[in-house]
Design a protein around this motif. Structure first.
Motif, PDB file in Angstrom:
ATOM      1  N   LEU A 224       0.835  -1.199   0.000  1.00 40.73           N
ATOM      2  CA  LEU A 224       0.000   0.000   0.000  1.00 40.73           C
ATOM      3  C   LEU A 224       0.874   1.255   0.000  1.00 40.73           C
ATOM      4  CD1 LEU A 224      -2.871  -0.831   2.549  1.00 40.73           C
ATOM      5  CD2 LEU A 224      -3.029  -0.724   0.051  1.00 40.73           C
ATOM      6  N   PRO A 225       0.447   2.278  -0.738  1.00 41.19           N
ATOM      7  CA  PRO A 225       1.264   3.501  -0.773  1.00 41.19           C
ATOM      8  C   PRO A 225       1.337   4.172   0.586  1.00 41.19           C
ATOM      9  CG  PRO A 225      -0.878   3.863  -1.819  1.00 41.19           C
ATOM     10  CD  PRO A 225      -0.762   2.390  -1.566  1.00 41.19           C
ATOM     11  N   ALA A 226       2.437   4.862   0.809  1.00 38.69           N
ATOM     12  CA  ALA A 226       2.595   5.597   2.068  1.00 38.69           C
ATOM     13  C   ALA A 226       1.472   6.625   2.200  1.00 38.69           C
ATOM     14  CB  ALA A 226       3.952   6.294   2.091  1.00 38.69           C
ATOM     15  N   GLY A 227       0.916   6.704   3.373  1.00 34.37           N
ATOM     16  CA  GLY A 227      -0.170   7.648   3.609  1.00 34.37           C
ATOM     17  C   GLY A 227      -1.549   7.101   3.322  1.00 34.37           C
ATOM     18  N   ALA A 228      -1.635   5.863   2.842  1.00 35.76           N
ATOM     19  CA  ALA A 228      -2.948   5.266   2.601  1.00 35.76           C
ATOM     20  C   ALA A 228      -3.718   5.184   3.912  1.00 35.76           C
ATOM     21  CB  ALA A 228      -2.801   3.874   1.992  1.00 35.76           C
ATOM     22  N   ALA A 229      -4.974   5.581   3.859  1.00 30.21           N
ATOM     23  CA  ALA A 229      -5.779   5.603   5.085  1.00 30.21           C
ATOM     24  C   ALA A 229      -7.214   5.231   4.757  1.00 30.21           C
ATOM     25  CB  ALA A 229      -5.732   6.980   5.735  1.00 30.21           C
ATOM     26  N   ALA A 230      -7.824   4.457   5.630  1.00 30.11           N
ATOM     27  CA  ALA A 230      -9.233   4.097   5.468  1.00 30.11           C
ATOM     28  C   ALA A 230      -9.740   3.515   6.778  1.00 30.11           C
ATOM     29  CB  ALA A 230      -9.426   3.094   4.336  1.00 30.11           C
ATOM     30  N   ARG A 231     -11.037   3.616   6.959  1.00 30.75           N
ATOM     31  CA  ARG A 231     -11.692   2.965   8.078  1.00 30.75           C
ATOM     32  C   ARG A 231     -12.455   1.768   7.546  1.00 30.75           C
ATOM     33  NH1 ARG A 231     -13.918   8.029  11.824  1.00 30.75           N
ATOM     34  NH2 ARG A 231     -11.862   9.035  12.075  1.00 30.75           N
ATOM     35  N   VAL A 232     -12.272   0.629   8.188  1.00 32.79           N
ATOM     36  CA  VAL A 232     -12.821  -0.629   7.682  1.00 32.79           C
ATOM     37  C   VAL A 232     -13.731  -1.235   8.735  1.00 32.79           C
ATOM     38  CG1 VAL A 232     -12.277  -2.888   6.716  1.00 32.79           C
ATOM     39  CG2 VAL A 232     -10.675  -0.980   6.383  1.00 32.79           C
ATOM     40  N   GLY A 256     -14.654 -17.102  10.388  1.00 33.82           N
ATOM     41  CA  GLY A 256     -13.224 -17.319  10.543  1.00 33.82           C
ATOM     42  C   GLY A 256     -12.407 -16.570   9.502  1.00 33.82           C
ATOM     43  N   ASP A 257     -12.879 -16.576   8.238  1.00 36.71           N
ATOM     44  CA  ASP A 257     -12.167 -15.853   7.184  1.00 36.71           C
ATOM     45  C   ASP A 257     -12.139 -14.355   7.469  1.00 36.71           C
ATOM     46  OD1 ASP A 257     -11.721 -18.219   5.846  1.00 36.71           O
ATOM     47  OD2 ASP A 257     -13.352 -17.937   4.399  1.00 36.71           O
ATOM     48  N   MET A 258     -13.274 -13.817   7.916  1.00 31.26           N
ATOM     49  CA  MET A 258     -13.343 -12.395   8.227  1.00 31.26           C
ATOM     50  C   MET A 258     -12.381 -12.046   9.360  1.00 31.26           C
ATOM     51  SD  MET A 258     -16.530 -10.223   9.810  1.00 31.26           S
ATOM     52  CE  MET A 258     -16.084 -10.745  11.480  1.00 31.26           C
ATOM     53  N   GLN A 259     -12.324 -12.885  10.371  1.00 32.14           N
ATOM     54  CA  GLN A 259     -11.440 -12.623  11.495  1.00 32.14           C
ATOM     55  C   GLN A 259      -9.973 -12.735  11.100  1.00 32.14           C
ATOM     56  OE1 GLN A 259     -13.188 -15.448  14.224  1.00 32.14           O
ATOM     57  NE2 GLN A 259     -14.566 -13.912  15.125  1.00 32.14           N
ATOM     58  N   ARG A 260      -9.658 -13.623  10.180  1.00 26.97           N
ATOM     59  CA  ARG A 260      -8.286 -13.703   9.657  1.00 26.97           C
ATOM     60  C   ARG A 260      -7.908 -12.407   8.949  1.00 26.97           C
ATOM     61  NH1 ARG A 260      -8.012 -18.160   5.553  1.00 26.97           N
ATOM     62  NH2 ARG A 260      -5.916 -17.298   5.228  1.00 26.97           N
ATOM     63  N   PHE A 261      -8.820 -11.889   8.142  1.00 26.02           N
ATOM     64  CA  PHE A 261      -8.529 -10.645   7.428  1.00 26.02           C
ATOM     65  C   PHE A 261      -8.399  -9.488   8.414  1.00 26.02           C
ATOM     66  CE2 PHE A 261      -9.961  -7.076   4.534  1.00 26.02           C
ATOM     67  CZ  PHE A 261      -8.780  -7.051   3.807  1.00 26.02           C
ATOM     68  N   GLU A 262      -9.230  -9.486   9.437  1.00 26.96           N
ATOM     69  CA  GLU A 262      -9.140  -8.442  10.463  1.00 26.96           C
ATOM     70  C   GLU A 262      -7.740  -8.422  11.083  1.00 26.96           C
ATOM     71  OE1 GLU A 262     -10.965  -7.456  14.919  1.00 26.96           O
ATOM     72  OE2 GLU A 262     -11.661  -9.200  13.776  1.00 26.96           O
ATOM     73  N   GLN A 263      -7.190  -9.588  11.388  1.00 28.01           N
ATOM     74  CA  GLN A 263      -5.861  -9.649  11.989  1.00 28.01           C
ATOM     75  C   GLN A 263      -4.780  -9.174  11.022  1.00 28.01           C
ATOM     76  OE1 GLN A 263      -5.474 -10.120  15.263  1.00 28.01           O
ATOM     77  NE2 GLN A 263      -7.721 -10.186  15.187  1.00 28.01           N
ATOM     78  N   MET A 264      -4.995  -9.358   9.733  1.00 22.52           N
ATOM     79  CA  MET A 264      -4.053  -8.823   8.747  1.00 22.52           C
ATOM     80  C   MET A 264      -4.085  -7.298   8.709  1.00 22.52           C
ATOM     81  SD  MET A 264      -4.698 -11.321   5.470  1.00 22.52           S
ATOM     82  CE  MET A 264      -4.913 -13.086   5.657  1.00 22.52           C
ATOM     83  N   LEU A 265      -5.278  -6.729   8.879  1.00 22.14           N
ATOM     84  CA  LEU A 265      -5.440  -5.285   8.749  1.00 22.14           C
ATOM     85  C   LEU A 265      -4.931  -4.516   9.965  1.00 22.14           C
ATOM     86  CD1 LEU A 265      -9.059  -5.017   7.246  1.00 22.14           C
ATOM     87  CD2 LEU A 265      -6.888  -4.858   6.016  1.00 22.14           C
ATOM     88  N   LEU A 271      -4.857   2.307   8.730  1.00 20.40           N
ATOM     89  CA  LEU A 271      -6.139   1.605   8.673  1.00 20.40           C
ATOM     90  C   LEU A 271      -6.723   1.498  10.082  1.00 20.40           C
ATOM     91  CD1 LEU A 271      -5.474  -1.330   6.170  1.00 20.40           C
ATOM     92  CD2 LEU A 271      -6.297   0.987   5.696  1.00 20.40           C
ATOM     93  N   GLN A 272      -7.971   1.899  10.219  1.00 22.27           N
ATOM     94  CA  GLN A 272      -8.709   1.729  11.466  1.00 22.27           C
ATOM     95  C   GLN A 272      -9.766   0.654  11.240  1.00 22.27           C
ATOM     96  OE1 GLN A 272     -10.003   5.445  13.306  1.00 22.27           O
ATOM     97  NE2 GLN A 272      -8.581   6.578  11.995  1.00 22.27           N
ATOM     98  N   VAL A 273      -9.823  -0.330  12.116  1.00 22.99           N
ATOM     99  CA  VAL A 273     -10.637  -1.522  11.864  1.00 22.99           C
ATOM    100  C   VAL A 273     -11.628  -1.745  12.995  1.00 22.99           C
ATOM    101  CG1 VAL A 273     -10.584  -3.987  11.340  1.00 22.99           C
ATOM    102  CG2 VAL A 273      -8.648  -2.530  10.664  1.00 22.99           C
ATOM    103  N   LYS A 274     -12.865  -2.039  12.627  1.00 26.44           N
ATOM    104  CA  LYS A 274     -13.876  -2.508  13.567  1.00 26.44           C
ATOM    105  C   LYS A 274     -14.466  -3.806  13.025  1.00 26.44           C
ATOM    106  CE  LYS A 274     -15.433   1.716  15.877  1.00 26.44           C
ATOM    107  NZ  LYS A 274     -16.626   2.493  16.300  1.00 26.44           N
ATOM    108  N   SER A 275     -14.813  -4.699  13.918  1.00 27.71           N
ATOM    109  CA  SER A 275     -15.317  -6.004  13.503  1.00 27.71           C
ATOM    110  C   SER A 275     -16.397  -6.463  14.458  1.00 27.71           C
ATOM    111  CB  SER A 275     -14.173  -7.021  13.475  1.00 27.71           C
ATOM    112  OG  SER A 275     -14.646  -8.319  13.202  1.00 27.71           O
ATOM    113  N   ALA A 276     -17.420  -7.125  13.923  1.00 28.69           N
ATOM    114  CA  ALA A 276     -18.490  -7.648  14.779  1.00 28.69           C
ATOM    115  C   ALA A 276     -19.120  -8.868  14.133  1.00 28.69           C
ATOM    116  CB  ALA A 276     -19.553  -6.581  15.023  1.00 28.69           C
ATOM    117  N   VAL A 277     -19.437  -9.841  14.955  1.00 22.49           N
ATOM    118  CA  VAL A 277     -20.222 -11.005  14.551  1.00 22.49           C
ATOM    119  C   VAL A 277     -21.599 -10.847  15.184  1.00 22.49           C
ATOM    120  CG1 VAL A 277     -20.440 -13.512  14.632  1.00 22.49           C
ATOM    121  CG2 VAL A 277     -18.165 -12.455  14.409  1.00 22.49           C
ATOM    122  N   LEU A 278     -22.628 -10.768  14.354  1.00 26.13           N
ATOM    123  CA  LEU A 278     -23.987 -10.530  14.853  1.00 26.13           C
ATOM    124  C   LEU A 278     -24.661 -11.871  15.158  1.00 26.13           C
ATOM    125  CD1 LEU A 278     -25.213  -7.626  12.532  1.00 26.13           C
ATOM    126  CD2 LEU A 278     -23.798  -7.556  14.592  1.00 26.13           C
TER     127      LEU A 278
END
Length: 308
Positions: A224-232, A256-265, A271-278
């Protein structure tokens, strides 16, 4: 019912129809039939790869009464998602009190496609038809793997159209996709994160092509380019994993796949990350409560909150 009775009944209805037509009542009834429209919604048509894509745009009531810029929420699978999100914004939002008013945009399917054919082609990230089929796969749509080109379509046609015609808050451009739509959103996040400030990825189909995009994600995140920013925001339903009930998946593990990606992010700077299982939700039911939660979270209203 005897044959003579049926014939008599048919003759009676025939006479009634003739009388209605002669009196003009039939024509008046037909003339009074009008399609249902969503007030405030405009439809644009954009050409891409020889197809015509409808782009649905809905502005809130407050848009015409001020000069302010508005957040943008762009959603895939418009025929399902657009009216649902519009209704939640208008009902739960309480004219900006609970949810800030925003411009809603929906990407619909070309009229020449079925929804399944369109989303399978445009939202998926690799061409599974270009390789030999693997055991257990069932990719039965005509084409797959058009996400790179569809991302360019969004970047070079859809967003410029919206920026030309509407007052948009460029710092708050939200992408929202479910299932294959979340797969497309993940591709954009990994390749062109600057397109949107927020990525809402609901029940992402990271199982696609045996998890190819998920396996590529670590290298793409490092690039990712320097300065890349997003909320996920990452969401899935509690039943979207193997389990004992009919609502559970048999083999696929979206949670499980979603949680794996969360740990990568999470370690990625910018990058700011929020995650929830409903709990209590499956792949078909998770979207409506997810939309309500995420709009209250990302776009809180001016308050004070009212529950009606």
């Amino acid at each position: 019912m005897t044959r003579n009775y049926r014939m008599g009944l048919m003759q009676l209805w025939g006479k009634i129809v003739v009388l209605l037509l002669l009196s003009g009542v039939g024509f008046r009834c037909l003339a009074e039939i009008k399609p249902v429209t969503l007030t405030g919604t405009t439809v644009y048509e954009l050409s891409f790869q020889g197809r015509t894509y409808p782009v649905w745009v809905d502005v809130p009531k407050s848009y015409s009464s001020n000069k302010q810029d508005y957040p943008l929420l762009l959603v895939t699978d418009a025929p399902y998602a657009f009216p649902l999100i519009r209704s939640i914004r208008n009902r739960v939002g309480q004219q900006g009190r609970n949810i800030e008013d925003f411009i809603l945009v929906g990407l619909a399917y070309p009229a020449t496609d079925t929804p399944a054919a369109s989303r399978s082609r445009d939202y998926t990230t690799s061409d599974v038809k270009a390789r030999p089929p693997r055991a257990g796969e069932n990719f039965d749509q005509p084409a797959y793997g058009n996400a790179p080109a569809f991302t360019r379509f969004i970047a070079t046609q859809v967003l410029p159209l919206l920026q030309q015609h509407y007052r948009l808050d460029r710092q708050r451009q939200i992408y929202l996709g479910h299932s294959y739509g979340a797969l497309l959103g993940t591709y954009m996040l990994l390749h062109q994160p600057q397109l949107f400030s927020h990525y809402v990825l609901s029940s992402p189909s990271y199982w696609f092509d045996q998890g190819k995009l998920l396996s590529e994600a670590p290298a793409l995140l490092r690039a990712l380019p320097a300065g890349a920013a997003a909320r996920v925001w990452l969401y899935s339903g509690g039943f979207e994993q193997p389990g004992p009930t009919a609502r559970h998946y048999k083999n696929t593990n979206l949670v499980g796949d979603m949680q794996r990606f969360e740990q990568m992010l999470r370690p990625v700077k910018g990058l700011q990350v929020k995650s929830a299982v409903l709990d209590g939700e499956d792949h078909l039911t998770v979207f409506p409560p997810m939309v309500t939660r995420v709009m209250l979270d990302i776009l809180p209203g001016h308050g004070p909150y009212t529950s009606g």
